[in-house]
Design an enzyme around this catalytic site. Sequence first.
Site, PDB file in Angstrom:
ATOM      1  N   SER A   1       0.858  -1.196   0.000  1.00 19.55           N
ATOM      2  CA  SER A   1       0.000   0.000   0.000  1.00 19.55           C
ATOM      3  C   SER A   1       0.887   1.236   0.000  1.00 19.55           C
ATOM      4  O   SER A   1       1.972   1.230   0.600  1.00 19.55           O
ATOM      5  CB  SER A   1      -0.890   0.030   1.237  1.00 19.55           C
TER       6      SER A   1
ATOM      7  N   TYR B   1      -1.496  -0.153  10.285  1.00 18.55           N
ATOM      8  CA  TYR B   1      -1.634  -0.614   8.891  1.00 18.55           C
ATOM      9  C   TYR B   1      -0.414  -0.170   8.081  1.00 18.55           C
ATOM     10  O   TYR B   1       0.171  -0.965   7.336  1.00 18.55           O
ATOM     11  CB  TYR B   1      -2.923  -0.041   8.298  1.00 18.55           C
TER      12      TYR B   1
HETATM   13  N1  LIG Z   1      -8.845  -0.952  -1.348  1.00 20.93           N
HETATM   14  C1  LIG Z   1      -7.826  -0.096  -1.185  1.00 20.93           C
HETATM   15  O1  LIG Z   1      -7.997   1.144  -1.242  1.00 20.93           O
HETATM   16  C2  LIG Z   1      -6.434  -0.634  -0.993  1.00 20.93           C
HETATM   17  C3  LIG Z   1      -5.373   0.274  -1.112  1.00 20.93           C
HETATM   18  C4  LIG Z   1      -4.076  -0.170  -0.925  1.00 20.93           C
HETATM   19  C5  LIG Z   1      -3.842  -1.500  -0.648  1.00 20.93           C
HETATM   20  N2  LIG Z   1      -4.871  -2.373  -0.534  1.00 20.93           N
HETATM   21  C6  LIG Z   1      -4.548  -3.772  -0.224  1.00 20.93           C
HETATM   22  O2  LIG Z   1      -5.077  -4.607  -1.241  1.00 20.93           O
HETATM   23  C7  LIG Z   1      -5.376  -5.895  -0.703  1.00 20.93           C
HETATM   24  C8  LIG Z   1      -6.816  -6.247  -1.049  1.00 20.93           C
HETATM   25  O3  LIG Z   1      -7.663  -5.235  -0.559  1.00 20.93           O
HETATM   26  P1  LIG Z   1      -9.198  -5.080  -1.021  1.00 20.93           P
HETATM   27  O4  LIG Z   1      -9.510  -3.633  -0.912  1.00 20.93           O
HETATM   28  O5  LIG Z   1      -9.441  -5.806  -2.287  1.00 20.93           O
HETATM   29  O6  LIG Z   1      -9.900  -5.834   0.227  1.00 20.93           O
HETATM   30  P2  LIG Z   1     -11.373  -6.411   0.416  1.00 20.93           P
HETATM   31  O7  LIG Z   1     -12.324  -5.748  -0.518  1.00 20.93           O
HETATM   32  O8  LIG Z   1     -11.620  -6.318   1.878  1.00 20.93           O
HETATM   33  O9  LIG Z   1     -11.200  -7.961  -0.010  1.00 20.93           O
HETATM   34  C9  LIG Z   1     -10.366  -8.750   0.794  1.00 20.93           C
HETATM   35  C10 LIG Z   1     -10.208 -10.141   0.199  1.00 20.93           C
HETATM   36  O10 LIG Z   1      -9.249 -10.831   1.014  1.00 20.93           O
HETATM   37  C11 LIG Z   1      -9.887 -11.930   1.659  1.00 20.93           C
HETATM   38  N3  LIG Z   1      -9.377 -11.995   3.010  1.00 20.93           N
HETATM   39  C12 LIG Z   1      -9.582 -11.133   4.037  1.00 20.93           C
HETATM   40  N4  LIG Z   1      -8.929 -11.553   5.125  1.00 20.93           N
HETATM   41  C13 LIG Z   1      -8.299 -12.702   4.778  1.00 20.93           C
HETATM   42  C14 LIG Z   1      -7.480 -13.623   5.474  1.00 20.93           C
HETATM   43  N5  LIG Z   1      -7.192 -13.461   6.771  1.00 20.93           N
HETATM   44  N6  LIG Z   1      -7.012 -14.716   4.809  1.00 20.93           N
HETATM   45  C15 LIG Z   1      -7.330 -14.913   3.499  1.00 20.93           C
HETATM   46  N7  LIG Z   1      -8.105 -14.079   2.794  1.00 20.93           N
HETATM   47  C16 LIG Z   1      -8.583 -12.984   3.432  1.00 20.93           C
HETATM   48  C17 LIG Z   1     -11.373 -11.670   1.589  1.00 20.93           C
HETATM   49  O11 LIG Z   1     -12.066 -12.904   1.596  1.00 20.93           O
HETATM   50  P3  LIG Z   1     -13.341 -13.181   2.566  1.00 20.93           P
HETATM   51  O12 LIG Z   1     -14.480 -12.386   1.994  1.00 20.93           O
HETATM   52  O13 LIG Z   1     -13.559 -14.638   2.481  1.00 20.93           O
HETATM   53  O14 LIG Z   1     -12.937 -12.710   3.919  1.00 20.93           O
HETATM   54  C18 LIG Z   1     -11.471 -10.938   0.235  1.00 20.93           C
HETATM   55  O15 LIG Z   1     -11.428 -11.864  -0.844  1.00 20.93           O
HETATM   56  C19 LIG Z   1      -5.091  -5.796   0.807  1.00 20.93           C
HETATM   57  O16 LIG Z   1      -3.812  -6.311   1.072  1.00 20.93           O
HETATM   58  C20 LIG Z   1      -5.126  -4.300   1.067  1.00 20.93           C
HETATM   59  O17 LIG Z   1      -4.354  -3.942   2.197  1.00 20.93           O
HETATM   60  C21 LIG Z   1      -6.176  -1.970  -0.700  1.00 20.93           C
END
Ligand SMILES: NC(=O)c1ccc[n+]([C@@H]2O[C@H](COP(=O)([O-])OP(=O)(O)OC[C@H]3O[C@@H](n4cnc5c(N)ncnc54)[C@H](OP(=O)(O)O)[C@@H]3O)[C@@H](O)[C@H]2O)c1
Length: 246
Positions: free
Chosen positions: A141, A155
């Site tokens: 991130s 975070y």
């Molecule tokens: N969205 C943003 O603005 C943003 C920005 C920078 C970085 N990121 C990073 O991008 C990555 C994905 O984020 P996202 O926004 O797509 O998140 P999200 O919408 O919350 O989706 C999270 C995904 O990860 C799975 N997951 C959650 N906890 C888990 C665990 N303990 N073990 C295995 N799977 C798990 C969830 O599955 P379930 O539904 O089964 O729990 C879901 O498929 C993360 O590492 C986040 O820190 C996101």
Amino acid sequence: MARLQGKAALVTGGSRGIGAAVAKRLAAEGADVAITYVRGQSPAQAVVADIKAEGRKGLAIQADAADGQAVQAAVDRAAAEFGRLDILVNNAGVFIMAPVDGDPLAAYDATFAVNVRGLYAASLAAAKHMGEGGRIIQIGSVNADRVPMPGGAVYAASKAAVQALTRGLARDLGPRGITVNDVQPGPVDTDMNPESGPFADLLKSTMAIQRYARAEEIAALVAYLASPEAAMVTGAAISIDGGFLA
Ligand SMILES: NC(=O)c1ccc[n+]([C@@H]2O[C@H](COP(=O)([O-])OP(=O)(O)OC[C@H]3O[C@@H](n4cnc5c(N)ncnc54)[C@H](OP(=O)(O)O)[C@@H]3O)[C@@H](O)[C@H]2O)c1
């Protein structure tokens, strides 16, 4: 597009958001793709159906990234089902606000278990299956480099650890022809950080391009890093953030 023909991939946290977009993009480029999830069996199965619709093999494995043994078993299972493993995308991550007057140490433990320890466990397990051309891609991130509001220290620290692990693993695995890179998104419209959410106006005001990214835009960069064209990119933290860090 068939840059990844004959390759096999595992995307952790692939049932929703960025992970789902990455899984579908890797399949569209020719890879067989396994995903992990924790709670969402039906969204996970929907992603597997999309992977299979591309003519590729797909597999959903329930594995909590906070449990190192479960993560490593998922890696081994994906490699066994596909007969190889070329690409690991460590996408599973959690965002837990940790205000200093709350319970920040509990937030620290829960965050680091998934974002850092789980990612490291998966990387070590995947490397055992990989040869020349292997690819480990972390979803970090921009918060590793900039914390735009209070409560984000834990975070941000976890994502800074991802940067450091990426550099170190790139050194460890470079002699075997395996690259390790850290994709650092800025705000991306997902369940974790919806563009309609409470932080959106503040976050957009910090960006040169004042909108959230689509998960598919992050997946496009991941697909490049997974491809043979990216063989000389390793140990890098690459931001894709609409100028959040500019
Ligand atoms: N969205 C943003 O603005 C943003 C920005 C920078 C970085 N990121 C990073 O991008 C990555 C994905 O984020 P996202 O926004 O797509 O998140 P999200 O919408 O919350 O989706 C999270 C995904 O990860 C799975 N997951 C959650 N906890 C888990 C665990 N303990 N073990 C295995 N799977 C798990 C969830 O599955 P379930 O539904 O089964 O729990 C879901 O498929 C993360 O590492 C986040 O820190 C996101």
